[in-house]
Design a protein around this motif. Structure first.
Motif, mmCIF file in Angstrom:
data_model
loop_
_atom_site.group_PDB
_atom_site.id
_atom_site.type_symbol
_atom_site.label_atom_id
_atom_site.label_comp_id
_atom_site.label_asym_id
_atom_site.label_seq_id
_atom_site.Cartn_x
_atom_site.Cartn_y
_atom_site.Cartn_z
ATOM 1 N N CYS A 44 0.844 -1.194 0.000
ATOM 2 C CA CYS A 44 0.000 0.000 0.000
ATOM 3 C C CYS A 44 0.882 1.249 0.000
ATOM 4 O O CYS A 44 1.783 1.367 0.843
ATOM 5 C CB CYS A 44 -0.906 0.003 1.229
ATOM 6 S SG CYS A 44 -1.951 1.470 1.308
ATOM 7 N N HIS A 46 0.271 4.120 1.027
ATOM 8 C CA HIS A 46 0.071 5.019 2.166
ATOM 9 C C HIS A 46 1.200 4.820 3.182
ATOM 10 O O HIS A 46 2.054 5.686 3.326
ATOM 11 C CB HIS A 46 -1.303 4.771 2.796
ATOM 12 C CG HIS A 46 -1.574 5.635 3.989
ATOM 13 N ND1 HIS A 46 -2.240 5.182 5.095
ATOM 14 C CD2 HIS A 46 -1.254 6.933 4.234
ATOM 15 C CE1 HIS A 46 -2.333 6.171 5.983
ATOM 16 N NE2 HIS A 46 -1.744 7.236 5.481
ATOM 17 N N GLU A 47 1.229 3.660 3.848
ATOM 18 C CA GLU A 47 2.301 3.413 4.818
ATOM 19 C C GLU A 47 2.899 2.029 4.685
ATOM 20 O O GLU A 47 3.506 1.513 5.624
ATOM 21 C CB GLU A 47 1.791 3.654 6.242
ATOM 22 C CG GLU A 47 1.511 5.126 6.510
ATOM 23 C CD GLU A 47 1.100 5.415 7.941
ATOM 24 O OE1 GLU A 47 0.989 4.496 8.762
ATOM 25 O OE2 GLU A 47 0.882 6.606 8.228
ATOM 26 N N GLY A 48 2.681 1.400 3.549
ATOM 27 C CA GLY A 48 3.400 0.162 3.262
ATOM 28 C C GLY A 48 2.769 -1.129 3.742
ATOM 29 O O GLY A 48 3.443 -2.150 3.822
ATOM 30 N N ALA A 49 1.499 -1.126 4.041
ATOM 31 C CA ALA A 49 0.828 -2.365 4.478
ATOM 32 C C ALA A 49 0.820 -3.398 3.355
ATOM 33 O O ALA A 49 0.893 -3.046 2.179
ATOM 34 C CB ALA A 49 -0.615 -2.054 4.880
ATOM 35 N N CYS A 81 -7.305 -1.757 2.110
ATOM 36 C CA CYS A 81 -6.051 -1.964 2.832
ATOM 37 C C CYS A 81 -6.335 -2.365 4.287
ATOM 38 O O CYS A 81 -7.187 -1.761 4.949
ATOM 39 C CB CYS A 81 -5.216 -0.687 2.790
ATOM 40 S SG CYS A 81 -3.664 -0.857 3.682
ATOM 41 N N TRP A 83 -4.687 -1.844 6.947
ATOM 42 C CA TRP A 83 -4.247 -0.923 8.004
ATOM 43 C C TRP A 83 -5.144 0.283 8.169
ATOM 44 O O TRP A 83 -5.595 0.570 9.267
ATOM 45 C CB TRP A 83 -2.806 -0.463 7.755
ATOM 46 C CG TRP A 83 -1.784 -1.527 8.016
ATOM 47 C CD1 TRP A 83 -2.019 -2.827 8.375
ATOM 48 C CD2 TRP A 83 -0.365 -1.385 7.942
ATOM 49 N NE1 TRP A 83 -0.836 -3.496 8.516
ATOM 50 C CE2 TRP A 83 0.195 -2.643 8.263
ATOM 51 C CE3 TRP A 83 0.473 -0.335 7.606
ATOM 52 C CZ2 TRP A 83 1.563 -2.859 8.276
ATOM 53 C CZ3 TRP A 83 1.844 -0.552 7.626
ATOM 54 C CH2 TRP A 83 2.376 -1.804 7.962
ATOM 55 N N HIS A 84 -5.438 1.022 7.115
ATOM 56 C CA HIS A 84 -6.225 2.255 7.262
ATOM 57 C C HIS A 84 -7.336 2.375 6.225
ATOM 58 O O HIS A 84 -7.850 3.470 5.994
ATOM 59 C CB HIS A 84 -5.319 3.491 7.169
ATOM 60 C CG HIS A 84 -4.070 3.391 7.973
ATOM 61 N ND1 HIS A 84 -2.849 3.110 7.408
ATOM 62 C CD2 HIS A 84 -3.870 3.484 9.303
ATOM 63 C CE1 HIS A 84 -1.924 3.054 8.360
ATOM 64 N NE2 HIS A 84 -2.510 3.275 9.516
ATOM 65 N N ASN A 85 -7.671 1.255 5.608
ATOM 66 C CA ASN A 85 -8.864 1.189 4.732
ATOM 67 C C ASN A 85 -8.811 1.983 3.437
ATOM 68 O O ASN A 85 -9.860 2.254 2.851
ATOM 69 C CB ASN A 85 -10.135 1.574 5.509
ATOM 70 C CG ASN A 85 -10.413 0.626 6.641
ATOM 71 O OD1 ASN A 85 -10.176 -0.582 6.512
ATOM 72 N ND2 ASN A 85 -10.889 1.147 7.751
ATOM 73 N N TRP A 86 -7.649 2.379 2.973
ATOM 74 C CA TRP A 86 -7.618 2.950 1.625
ATOM 75 C C TRP A 86 -8.097 1.857 0.667
ATOM 76 O O TRP A 86 -7.796 0.665 0.863
ATOM 77 C CB TRP A 86 -6.200 3.372 1.242
ATOM 78 C CG TRP A 86 -5.763 4.678 1.838
ATOM 79 C CD1 TRP A 86 -6.252 5.281 2.957
ATOM 80 C CD2 TRP A 86 -4.718 5.517 1.338
ATOM 81 N NE1 TRP A 86 -5.577 6.450 3.192
ATOM 82 C CE2 TRP A 86 -4.629 6.624 2.218
ATOM 83 C CE3 TRP A 86 -3.863 5.451 0.259
ATOM 84 C CZ2 TRP A 86 -3.710 7.644 2.028
ATOM 85 C CZ3 TRP A 86 -2.948 6.466 0.069
ATOM 86 C CH2 TRP A 86 -2.886 7.563 0.942
HETATM 87 S S1 FES Z 1 -1.038 1.549 4.881
HETATM 88 FE FE1 FES Z 1 -2.670 1.210 3.540
HETATM 89 S S2 FES Z 1 -4.127 2.670 4.060
HETATM 90 FE FE2 FES Z 1 -2.486 3.045 5.398
#
Ligand code: FES
Length: 119
Positions: A44, A46-49, A81, A83-86
């Motif tokens: 992801c 965003h933060e790598g999930a 995602c 982790w944070h639902n993106w």
């Molecule tokens: S790591 Fe995917 S939405 Fe934050």
């Protein structure tokens, strides 16, 4: 350098399922969306999930379905995602809320009943 590799047989990847392949730095998820095959990176932006470990579903928008009912838009092609639902559309790699953001997509093909990923 891109490499074409065997994923599985077509029968082993029915519609609505995903196979996570050890390819590239993060892995690649190969999806069957209604009979068509797609692949996205398991990362992801965003933060790598590990994106492909999230839930596969539709968007939060609803569209007319069976008479008198609503169903989720793009059902079965949106990865959420863990982790944070993106949300990302598996068929394009684009983020649902902001289509300018996207994850990498890969070529998938079928030869003699076998699914191949080029990654
Ligand atoms: S790591 Fe995917 S939405 Fe934050």
């Amino acid at each position: 350098m891109l490499q074409r590799r065997l994923v599985c047989t077509v029968d082993e990847l029915p519609p609505g399922t995903m196979r996570l392949i050890d390819a590239g730095k993060f892995g690649v998820g190969v999806y069957n969306v209604g009979g068509a095959l797609y692949a996205i990176v398991n990362y992801c932006p965003h933060e790598g999930a590990p994106l492909c470990r999230g839930l596969l579903g539709g968007t939060n928008e609803t569209v007319p379905g069976e008479p008198g009912r609503l169903r989720r838009a793009r059902d079965g092609q949106i990865m959420r995602c863990p982790w944070h639902n993106w949300e990302f559309d598996v068929t394009t790699g684009r983020n649902v809320a902001d289509p300018r953001r996207r994850v990498r997509t890969y070529h998938v093909d079928v030869t003699d009943g076998k699914v191949y990923l080029t990654a």
